[in-house]
Design a protein around this motif. Structure first.
Motif, mmCIF file in Angstrom:
data_model
loop_
_atom_site.group_PDB
_atom_site.id
_atom_site.type_symbol
_atom_site.label_atom_id
_atom_site.label_comp_id
_atom_site.label_asym_id
_atom_site.label_seq_id
_atom_site.Cartn_x
_atom_site.Cartn_y
_atom_site.Cartn_z
ATOM 1 N N UNK A 1 17.177 -19.415 -17.148
ATOM 2 C CA UNK A 1 18.603 -18.851 -16.871
ATOM 3 C C UNK A 1 19.118 -19.727 -15.952
ATOM 4 N N UNK B 1 16.678 -12.633 -25.564
ATOM 5 C CA UNK B 1 16.820 -13.832 -24.813
ATOM 6 C C UNK B 1 16.771 -14.892 -25.907
ATOM 7 N N UNK C 1 1.774 -5.878 -22.222
ATOM 8 C CA UNK C 1 2.480 -5.236 -23.328
ATOM 9 C C UNK C 1 3.335 -6.428 -23.783
ATOM 10 N N UNK D 1 19.925 2.252 -20.704
ATOM 11 C CA UNK D 1 18.884 1.477 -20.601
ATOM 12 C C UNK D 1 18.908 0.005 -20.111
ATOM 13 N N UNK D 2 18.060 -0.543 -19.447
ATOM 14 C CA UNK D 2 18.229 -1.879 -19.058
ATOM 15 C C UNK D 2 16.691 -2.456 -19.171
ATOM 16 N N UNK D 3 16.860 -3.635 -19.402
ATOM 17 C CA UNK D 3 15.900 -4.483 -19.602
ATOM 18 C C UNK D 3 15.809 -5.490 -18.376
ATOM 19 N N UNK D 4 14.691 -6.263 -18.069
ATOM 20 C CA UNK D 4 14.271 -7.244 -17.074
ATOM 21 C C UNK D 4 14.513 -8.550 -17.865
ATOM 22 N N UNK E 1 24.693 -13.445 -12.230
ATOM 23 C CA UNK E 1 24.026 -13.138 -10.854
ATOM 24 C C UNK E 1 22.670 -12.325 -10.770
ATOM 25 N N UNK E 2 22.691 -11.034 -11.807
ATOM 26 C CA UNK E 2 21.885 -10.310 -11.845
ATOM 27 C C UNK E 2 20.900 -10.580 -13.152
ATOM 28 N N UNK E 3 19.641 -10.448 -12.958
ATOM 29 C CA UNK E 3 18.783 -11.030 -14.029
ATOM 30 C C UNK E 3 18.732 -9.772 -15.206
ATOM 31 N N UNK E 4 18.891 -8.563 -14.741
ATOM 32 C CA UNK E 4 18.439 -7.373 -15.439
ATOM 33 C C UNK E 4 19.748 -7.114 -16.407
ATOM 34 N N UNK E 5 19.557 -6.782 -17.474
ATOM 35 C CA UNK E 5 20.398 -6.659 -18.626
ATOM 36 C C UNK E 5 20.456 -5.429 -19.558
ATOM 37 N N UNK E 6 21.643 -4.889 -19.866
ATOM 38 C CA UNK E 6 21.384 -3.549 -20.492
ATOM 39 C C UNK E 6 21.006 -3.827 -21.981
ATOM 40 N N UNK E 7 20.019 -2.816 -22.309
ATOM 41 C CA UNK E 7 19.298 -3.134 -23.477
ATOM 42 C C UNK E 7 20.195 -2.677 -24.743
ATOM 43 N N UNK F 1 7.443 -6.209 -19.606
ATOM 44 C CA UNK F 1 7.764 -6.685 -20.861
ATOM 45 C C UNK F 1 7.613 -5.598 -21.697
ATOM 46 N N UNK G 1 3.402 -14.187 -23.985
ATOM 47 C CA UNK G 1 4.368 -13.309 -24.504
ATOM 48 C C UNK G 1 4.747 -13.510 -26.104
#
Lengths: 673, 673
Positions: free
Chosen positions: A621, A641, A557, B546-549, A629-635, B557, A670
């Motif tokens: 990163x 990125x 995807x 909502x959270x993105x990786x 420290x946390x790689x997940x981020x709010x949408x 992805x 990607x």
């Protein structure tokens, strides 16, 4: 006792990976004959003939496969070499490859003598090892003499191995007329026929082999010998599926679905289980349907193919998403990094699709054959012809070599050596997939394009073409009529689906006159009274393109692949601009809007056209003390990125990957946000 | 001979899953004591105490673990029960769980008597089975008596099993003062100390156990007994990594990296190999660094944690991307469907992060502890407390039940039963992760929020709090000072990273006066002279999000997950509007712009707040005869797949999944195009 080769040698039968003989319900006939004399496939087949096939006897000797026949001939009951009950099949598949190679007019006298000598030597080994009953399987003869034959069908591979012997014998008889192998095979087939049989026959072994192969082989033997009882036996085996093995588990090898024994073939809605088993079975079912016209069986094989392609097939034509059980996954489960895509499964897919092409006359099947040959199959052997891949990933991560070691990915042989001789026999028989004649004798179909010749007996007599092309490096295919027959006939050319909206054709340098050309469903039909020297030039669209998967495919995807003509391309790390330390392919995102270019690279990988793309390299990163420290981020932050600077990527054809190092590789890239 | 329980029973040591004793270089001390009396964790711990732990002895009896001790006591050399050399550790882990449970004031007299009786019974089995030397491992005593001890360290798990015995003994001694288990453990530890030792000690077994655990256990034993030689032995084992096992392979169990034996711990740049082994080793290394202050070892454990979190950790806090070898994958390799995320690995991650929290005083470690407890750990046990998951996928496809069977995913016990008693001991010791005191005695830290009490000895004397909250269902946490000590002190509250931009605090109903509150790096420090009855109310932001990786994570992805507070949510098929035939979760794509809602569902799954989202259901592709047969499409066509009608999705907390059926589930949802 030994089998006595018969002196009776019928005239060589014409050609075809499916026998040109009886195929009562086929739309297309395998009566066309093709040669490949130059260009892409000629080079791959030259390496197969000069490197791969000649190395076979040595590999089989080293692995002990040949010694097993000597042990069986001596009635020894210890010393069996190799880990599997199907060790013999490696020899049979090599014999089939050698037999097809003998059918190639390009094979020189020295090679021909060497192949003939080896075949005679091996046939002698087989004949000496064969029991009086006709039974021949060195594993059960040497390693398990105490086990009654055909009582361990789930894992014993006795009929599977017999099937490969029969296929080799049919190929040898067809290309040489010799019965050296055919008599051995017929005796074994008759013994099987006496041991199994249609319901009510009172025969004792009421089951199926855990690994199909006997089904196609028996139908081919029926075609070769004219004995329809072999087809009946094949139909019996096809129809036994659905509880024959008595399994009730729900995991791995306890699961009837692994063996396609969960329901009758004609009732199945989707492919499942071990991919090679499934596809060999379906090829056999297609063969049976072609002979019998059984509408339910035909509907089943068409339905299962459609379902497999729609939800369980990789872009390369490869199949089998699970390493575990070498199996089909669930619908849309097509991981790029964990694609199993066994080389043998791709070969099996070619065999299944080709049988459907003959049965139905539809071009889409040969579209998949082409895609699979150029990508999912050819990736299985090195350009040098002496190293192989068993499973074929579509993605290898940057960290792979660090974690798994940097040893070469391709190896000379496998403990389970099914793939190498399977590749040999496929490449040796490749010309058979190029052309057909319609069942009504009014048309010649060209399915695949390669420089060489095509000939076929049509209703009005023998017709012939000369084909000249640098396909798939170039999109132009020039066909010259060299034999016209005595009646008008239709020259039918396959236009691959990726070129369906952008192709041109000329006849004798001009647009075809009104009514001559018709294009529908992948077939371009040119219907006229042909004269010797008439030329047809077909131009296919080889512009490189980005390709997306079904949006349900989780694994890719947000990614695009690069293709050009029938070739899936891939990006290998070593061709890309040197990345910053700690960065790699994982950091690249392709810019679709920037388009694609091509570069001819005759010096690279035997001569390839590379495709160039523009990508952005994402900065790695920050993992410093003050970094998040946390790689997940709010949408909702809405900040993609950072895209990074543009770099130019170089994509090579996928079949040529892993010929230089064991580095990272991606087919799907990607898409830059 | 049997071990004689000592009559000497020191006063119970206060609390903490890390011993509150010597920890010379810790920023925070485990001297705080917490109780959990109501709310979320009280309910999960009630089930653990009333169902899981009481079932343990029966499961251990059924699996034969107890019989093994009887066999060893009888010096039998056959009849060993179970498949693994570490069968004893299941008993030891249950003993540790029972010991922690005895430390909980909520445990009623009847339960306390039952636990005490069982512990005494099991301690007797252990004492009878222990050899004169102090050695105790029923696998080697009964099944492999011919093998000299400590000569099969790669797979033998002798030190691993000893480690769990020691941990149980430390817990039992700390909560009860009894030496019933401690004397057994000390004798075994001393035997190990005589068998292994620092370089130059001339001791014979110069290697490490293939499975760490002894390291943390020995440091805890040192803290419990005051004997620093156990810490020295732990440091010796930590530093032996890097060639101790003599492996040179590059696959699976032949690969030194599987055992983290590829390089010294202090030189490693990334976590690798078997996830539980890696994290138990790092927890032990953190313990050693905490005692010794070794800067290189501290830098290594901090670096490896950072790298693990940045590239190899699932949203749930789970780790281990490979089913094969139960191992860490490559950087950014985090498949949702094939996430291994072993329950024990999540528990190990909690243990490692907690040790780093104590060592460094940084809040991020307790952020990960919280995330992992609520998601990656708690998913491992059913709401009923009697069924477990070993591996924890983040995605189960629609076709899963069709292919793999519809039997319940959660099972009562495992052949390799490491996870159930690991869950029991973690839940029983959970209050220990709630609070700490700073090494300088000036501050109390609250790391996790649960209704109950917190107390700690600070420089100015004992301080205490009452905590009231419905967290994580509600974001309000009310803390009342119930003990002030004699000097001002800092009340330090962790503000989770997802709430760092949206929280409020009041002190006695008002904004804190200037200079009282400081927020930095996840810690809210309230520094004032506290009076009994002072109330602090912290409101965290539980708005669903909502959270993105990281965009390098191929598996998700183009997807978003739903979170609320510390809870990762997931979508189970059975909660969604009935899909059209043949359709399912795979067809849903979430609409980020449509936002999220919440619904309190006290009747559902023990009481949860569900999150609602809007999704589009993609129509299934037409697979009819006239439909496009090839599912891959040109990117240049620019036509996203049709979006379909909107439907409302219901997402439940991930920890509660698979409590109703074996249907499809997703944590990450494709984002509608």
């Amino acid at each position: 006792m030994t089998a006595v080769p018969s002196a009776k040698t019928p005239a060589p039968s014409p050609a075809g990976p499916v026998h040109p003989g009886p195929a009562a319900h086929a739309a297309l006939r395998a009566t066309a004959r093709a040669t490949v004399t130059a260009g892409f496939w000629a080079e791959r087949r030259r390496v197969n003939a000069e490197v791969s096939i000649p190395q076979g006897p040595q590999r089989l000797a080293e692995a002990g496969n040949l010694e097993n026949f000597r042990l069986a001939a001596a009635r020894a009951t210890e010393g069996f070499q190799g880990a599997f009950p199907f060790q013999d099949s490696d020899v049979h598949k090599w014999l089939e490859a050698a037999a097809w190679q003998l059918g190639d007019p390009a094979t020189d006298t020295e090679s021909r003598d060497e192949l003939t000598s080896r075949i005679t030597e091996f046939a002698g080994l087989l004949a000496d090892a064969q029991e009086d009953s006709g039974y021949l399987n060195t594993y059960y003869q040497v390693a398990k003499p105490e086990v009654p034959h055909f009582t361990e069908l789930k894992w014993g591979h006795e009929l599977y191995t017999a099937g490969h012997l029969i296929q080799a014998a049919v190929a040898h008889h067809r290309t040489t007329g010799s019965r050296e192998l055919l008599d051995i095979a017929v005796r074994f087939a008759d013994h099987i026929g006496e041991s199994f049989g249609p319901e009510g026959s009172g025969r004792p072994h009421d089951s199926v082999d855990g690994h199909p192969e006997i089904e196609t082989a028996l139908v081919e033997l029926a075609r070769e010998t004219g004995e329809s009882r072999y087809t009946e036996l094949a139909a019996y085996f096809v129809d036994r599926h659905g509880g024959a093995l008595g399994l009730t588990g729900d995991k791995g090898f306890d699961r009837p679905g692994y063996f396609q024994d969960h329901m009758p073939v004609r009732e199945a809605e989707a492919v499942t289980g071990h991919a090679v088993r499934q596809l060999y079975l379906l090829a056999g079912a297609a063969d049976v349907a072609t002979e019998t016209g059984d509408p339910a069986l035909r509907a089943a094989v068409e339905r299962l193919w459609t379902e497999m392609v729609a939800r369980q097939t990789y872009l390369t034509g490869g199949v089998g998403a699970h390493h575990s059980d070498e199996a089909f996954g669930q619908p849309y489960e097509l991981p790029a990094d964990r694609s199993y895509c066994e080389t043998c499964a791709a070969i099996a897919s070619v065999q299944f699709a080709w049988r459907l092409a003959l049965l139905t006359g539809e071009a889409k099947y040969s579209d998949l054959v082409e895609r699979t040959l150029y990508n999912g199959v050819l990736c299985g052997v090195s350009l040098s012809g002496d190293r192989y891949l068993y499973d074929n990933p579509l993605h290898v991560r940057d960290g792979h070599a660090d974690q798994e070691g940097d040893k070469p990915r391709r190896v000379p042989w496998f403990r389970c050596a099914c793939c190498p001789p399977n590749l040999m026999r496929l490449l040796a028989s490749l010309p058979h997939y190029l052309a057909t004649a319609s069942a009504d004798g009014g048309a010649l179909q060209v399915h695949q394009y390669a420089t060489g010749t095509v000939a076929a007996p049509l209703a009005g007599g023998e017709v012939a073409l000369r084909v000249e092309t640098d396909y798939p490096r170039q999109g132009r295919i020039a066909l010259t009529v060299t034999g016209t027959g005595e009646e008008p006939w239709t020259l039918t050319l396959r236009v691959p689906h990726w070129s369906a909206d952008a192709w041109t054709v000329t006849v004798n340098g001009a647009e075809p006159a009104a009514g001559v050309a018709e294009f529908a469903d992948g077939w371009l039909r040119l219907d006229r009274a042909w004269t010797e020297g008439d030329t047809v030039v077909l131009d296919l669209d080889l512009a490189p393109r980005f390709t997306l998967a079904d949006p349900r495919v989780d694994a890719v995807r947000g990614c695009a692949a690069i293709e050009r003509g029938p070739l899936v391309h891939c990006v290998e790390a070593l061709d890309q601009p040197a990345p910053p330390a700690g960065s790699g392919l994982d950091d690249l995102a392709v810019d679709l809007a920037a388009g694609l270019g091509t570069v001819d690279r005759p010096e690279l990988l035997g001569g390839v056209t590379t495709v160039t793309a523009t990508a952005r390299r994402r900065p790695r990163p920050d993992t410093g003390a003050s970094a998040p420290w946390w790689p997940y981020r709010p949408a909702t932050a809405g900040t993609p990125a950072p895209a990074g600077d543009p770099v130019t990527l170089t994509a090579i054809p996928y079949y040529a990957w892993a010929n230089r190092d064991n580095g990272a590789m991606r087919v799907f890239l990607p898409i830059a946000e």
